[in-house]
Design a protein around this motif. Structure first.
Motif, mmCIF file in Angstrom:
data_model
loop_
_atom_site.group_PDB
_atom_site.id
_atom_site.type_symbol
_atom_site.label_atom_id
_atom_site.label_comp_id
_atom_site.label_asym_id
_atom_site.label_seq_id
_atom_site.Cartn_x
_atom_site.Cartn_y
_atom_site.Cartn_z
ATOM 1 N N THR B 212 0.825 -1.212 0.000
ATOM 2 C CA THR B 212 0.000 0.000 0.000
ATOM 3 C C THR B 212 0.858 1.262 0.000
ATOM 4 O O THR B 212 0.334 2.369 0.022
ATOM 5 N N MET B 213 2.192 1.089 -0.005
ATOM 6 C CA MET B 213 3.058 2.252 0.227
ATOM 7 C C MET B 213 3.747 2.740 -1.044
ATOM 8 O O MET B 213 4.011 1.968 -1.957
ATOM 9 N N ASP B 214 4.078 4.019 -1.024
ATOM 10 C CA ASP B 214 4.830 4.616 -2.113
ATOM 11 C C ASP B 214 6.316 4.339 -1.883
ATOM 12 O O ASP B 214 6.897 4.827 -0.909
ATOM 13 N N PRO B 215 6.963 3.562 -2.779
ATOM 14 C CA PRO B 215 8.373 3.197 -2.554
ATOM 15 C C PRO B 215 9.294 4.418 -2.479
ATOM 16 O O PRO B 215 10.363 4.355 -1.875
ATOM 17 N N GLU B 216 8.870 5.525 -3.065
ATOM 18 C CA GLU B 216 9.678 6.754 -3.041
ATOM 19 C C GLU B 216 9.923 7.238 -1.610
ATOM 20 O O GLU B 216 10.916 7.895 -1.328
ATOM 21 N N LEU B 217 8.986 6.923 -0.737
ATOM 22 C CA LEU B 217 9.083 7.428 0.638
ATOM 23 C C LEU B 217 10.088 6.630 1.485
ATOM 24 O O LEU B 217 10.449 7.032 2.575
ATOM 25 N N ILE B 218 10.489 5.487 0.972
ATOM 26 C CA ILE B 218 11.426 4.651 1.732
ATOM 27 C C ILE B 218 12.767 4.659 0.998
ATOM 28 O O ILE B 218 12.916 4.048 -0.051
ATOM 29 N N ASP B 219 13.732 5.380 1.589
ATOM 30 C CA ASP B 219 14.999 5.571 0.884
ATOM 31 C C ASP B 219 16.072 4.583 1.342
ATOM 32 O O ASP B 219 17.225 4.932 1.491
ATOM 33 N N CYS B 220 15.648 3.354 1.634
ATOM 34 C CA CYS B 220 16.628 2.342 2.021
ATOM 35 C C CYS B 220 16.157 1.000 1.464
ATOM 36 O O CYS B 220 14.993 0.876 1.072
ATOM 37 N N PRO B 221 17.034 -0.005 1.436
ATOM 38 C CA PRO B 221 16.586 -1.324 0.972
ATOM 39 C C PRO B 221 15.438 -1.857 1.845
ATOM 40 O O PRO B 221 15.275 -1.440 2.993
ATOM 41 N N ILE B 222 14.663 -2.769 1.273
ATOM 42 C CA ILE B 222 13.472 -3.264 1.965
ATOM 43 C C ILE B 222 13.437 -4.789 1.953
ATOM 44 O O ILE B 222 13.707 -5.412 0.924
#
Lengths: 372, 242
Positions: B212-222
């Motif tokens: 459900t999340m915008d990947p742009e908002l997470i600036d690290c590996p997942i």
């Protein structure tokens, strides 16, 4: 307050603090040691007392002494440790002292194991110690409910001047769930403790707190006082919860604690398969919700009542007593630390229904004879 | 799973990944998922050692057979001792640290109490070549602020006689986890990372929330999580493309 993620043991510990039970005595034992771990850190922050004694026998007697002062006192342990506290619990009930005891149950008897169980039901509800006494016993099924019931337990202990026990299977102590603590906790008013508590006799007559009555008439009088309190509890403190009970139910499950949540999964899945099953979950296991259970269990369409426990069958005796042979009571349980899976319980229910329907067509005479 | 390609997966140059953290921060779930992820994506052998001597339930050893089906080897006490909460470290663990072969994940018990086990194995570790990773859940009472988290970190470093090399941002509320919970947690982990000067190596969250999340908002590996250490009434979520 925002939700936090807590292990049951930690959440119960915090709830006790929030309810003002700032005097905690303990001896570590799996699976409840995190209560002590947590309170060792938290008690100094609230200016409370944290004391780890040399054994559960000592803990019980420290609780007895501390409760005599009228302060809120809390202790926790697991099955074998609770057994060691029984003498003091009986003395406290006899001397009419309030305290809250948490039992995070593990498999028994004896040292048993460290995995979850509900096999201390008899001990908790039928009097683990000697004499004519009862404990008020609460059985949470979620961590949030464990928090709420811990705070309630503190109140009820004072209200009845009687030890209150919270029983949770090991899962209640060990699992983590999000919880919320009440923002502004206010309790209903309680009678003053300044009629009986040992607060220092300077300027007044000394008070004696004891469970020894050599005069049999006085001892009987004391037991009658206790008895009347238990009758009052039966009137005012019975708590239970229903899940998907309806006139369509073929089977009514009776289950408490986390076992009831496994049954809920079963009920949801059976509902999708077109099988209607309801759940009756006692929250107070003493006083046992007899009248309410009888009403739910004797609804027209219910063929069978199934008691599901993490024991060899202990609550099932109370269920049978409440229903008084008006419906067949079956039992399913696993013990020793084995938690029944939803599939196992589901299979059991399907077999019961099959048996019942088979019996209806094949042995109608035997059945009507039984009924009469 | 369609969402997988949207995120940068975690990468490690070291062979030994030591997962520590505050009590109840989610180390075991992260360890099990990390082991499964590495087993699926790399050709090297993956071994997981359950060094949790603190918890009696919900330990990574419960996922041993699940991991075995992916080719992950679990180092856990044998026989009845698998159910014990005793400080048992089997000799194979020391051997695996000395010669990891492929990737070795050490799932360590919580707080400094759990991390103490590392001190007893300290001499087996190479001078470099391992990662000490803090699992951080900002919704846990003792790591809900910067001060508390730094305290837990320094206690773990003291007990393990090792220094942190990375932070795993694992903020969640179990079934109540939302994208907002994850992002608030990331913000707090960043603060810890900046103050302690330890980088965030990856963020872990359940797939259902990540999707459900915008990947742009997470600036690290997942690392997407498929919960494996379930409560008895929970059913495993369908894993999709696996």
């Amino acid at each position: 307050m925002a939700k936090v993620l807590m292990k049951g043991n930690e959440a119960i510990a915090e709830a006790a603090i929030r309810a003002g039970a700032n005097n905690y005595f303990c001896y570590p034992i799996t699976p409840q040691t995190e209560v002590a771990e947590y309170l060792a850190k938290r008690m100094p922050e609230v200016g409370g007392v944290f004391l780890q004694a040399e054994s559960e026998v000592a803990v019980g007697n420290i609780v007895f002494g501390a409760a005599s002062t009228g302060k809120r006192v809390f202790t926790t342990s697991s099955s074998p440790g609770i057994s060691l506290m029984q003498e003091a619990i009986s003395y406290m009930a006899g001397a009419q002292l309030p305290c809250v005891i948490l039992n995070i149950m593990r498999g028994g008897p004896g040292l048993g194991g460290i995995l979850p169980a509900q096999s201390d039901y008899f001990q908790a509800t039928k009097g683990g110690g000697h004499g004519d006494y009862r404990l008020l016993v609460l059985a949470p099924s979620t961590i949030q409910e464990a928090v709420d019931l811990t705070m309630l337990a503190c109140h009820l202990a004072d209200k009845y001047r009687n030890p209150v026990m919270i029983i949770g299977d090991g899962m209640i102590g060990q699992m983590m769930e999000p919880v919320e603590f009440p923002e502004n906790y206010t309790e209903p008013e309680l009678p003053t403790k300044d009629t009986w508590a040992a607060t220092g006799a300077k300027g007044r007559k000394p008070r004696v707190i004891k469970s020894l009555f050599l005069d049999p008439y006085k001892l009987e009088d004391n037991s009658v006082v206790l008895y009347n309190k238990y009758q009052q509890m039966k009137k005012d403190e019975v708590r239970f919860e229903l899940y998907k009970t309806s006139t369509k139910n073929k089977v009514l499950i009776v289950s408490y604690g986390t076992m009831a949540r496994i049954c809920q999964t079963v009920i949801d899945e059976l509902e999708e398969e077109g099988v209607s099953v309801g759940l009756f979950r006692p929250i107070t296991v003493y006083p046992f919700p007899e009248a309410a259970l009888e009403k739910e269990a004797t609804r027209k369409n219910i063929d069978t009542v199934l008691t599901v426990e993490m024991s060899m069958g202990q609550m099932v005796e109370d269920v049978e007593r409440a229903i008084a042979r008006r419906r067949p009571v079956e039992f399913f349980g696993r013990t020793g630390g084995i938690v029944p899976t939803p599939d196992e319980v589901k299979k059991q229910i399907k077999e019961l229904i099959k048996k019942k329907h088979g019996a209806k067509t094949r042995q109608s005479t035997t059945k009507s004879k039984k009924k009469g | 799973m369609s969402g997988k390609t949207r995120f940068t997966p975690p990468q490690f140059s070291n062979k030994i990944l030591i997962i520590v953290g505050g009590f109840g921060s989610g180390k075991s779930e992260v360890s099990v998922n990390l082991a499964a992820y590495l087993a699926r994506t790399s050709s090297e052998a993956v071994t997981i050692a359950d060094l949790d001597v603190i918890n009696p339930y919900f330990r990574s050893r419960e996922a041993a057979s699940q991991l075995a089906s992916l080719g992950v080897k679990s180092l856990i006490p044998g026989g009845e001792n698998v159910h014990a909460d005793l400080p048992i470290v089997i000799p194979e663990v020391k051997g695996a640290i000395e010669e990891p072969g492929g990737t070795l994940i050490l799932d360590v018990g919580g707080d400094d109490l759990g991390a103490r086990v590392l001190s007893s194995l300290r001499d087996a570790f190479p001078a470099t070549g391992y990662d000490l990773l803090l699992t951080h859940n900002a919704n846990r009472p003792f790591t809900s602020d910067l001060e508390g988290t730094l305290k837990v970190m320094s206690e773990i470093e003291g007990a393990s006689r090792m220094k942190f090399t990375g932070i795993i941002c694992n903020t969640h509320l179990m079934k109540d986890t939302t994208s907002e919970v994850v992002l608030t947690g990331l913000k707090q982990s960043r603060e810890v990372s900046a103050t302690a000067n330890v980088p965030i190596v990856f963020l872990s969250a359940v797939t259902e929330v990540l999707e459900t999340m915008d990947p742009e908002l997470i600036d690290c590996p997942i690392l997407p999580l498929n919960r494996s250490l379930l409560k008895p009434w929970e059913r495993q979520a369908p894993t999709g493309g696996n």
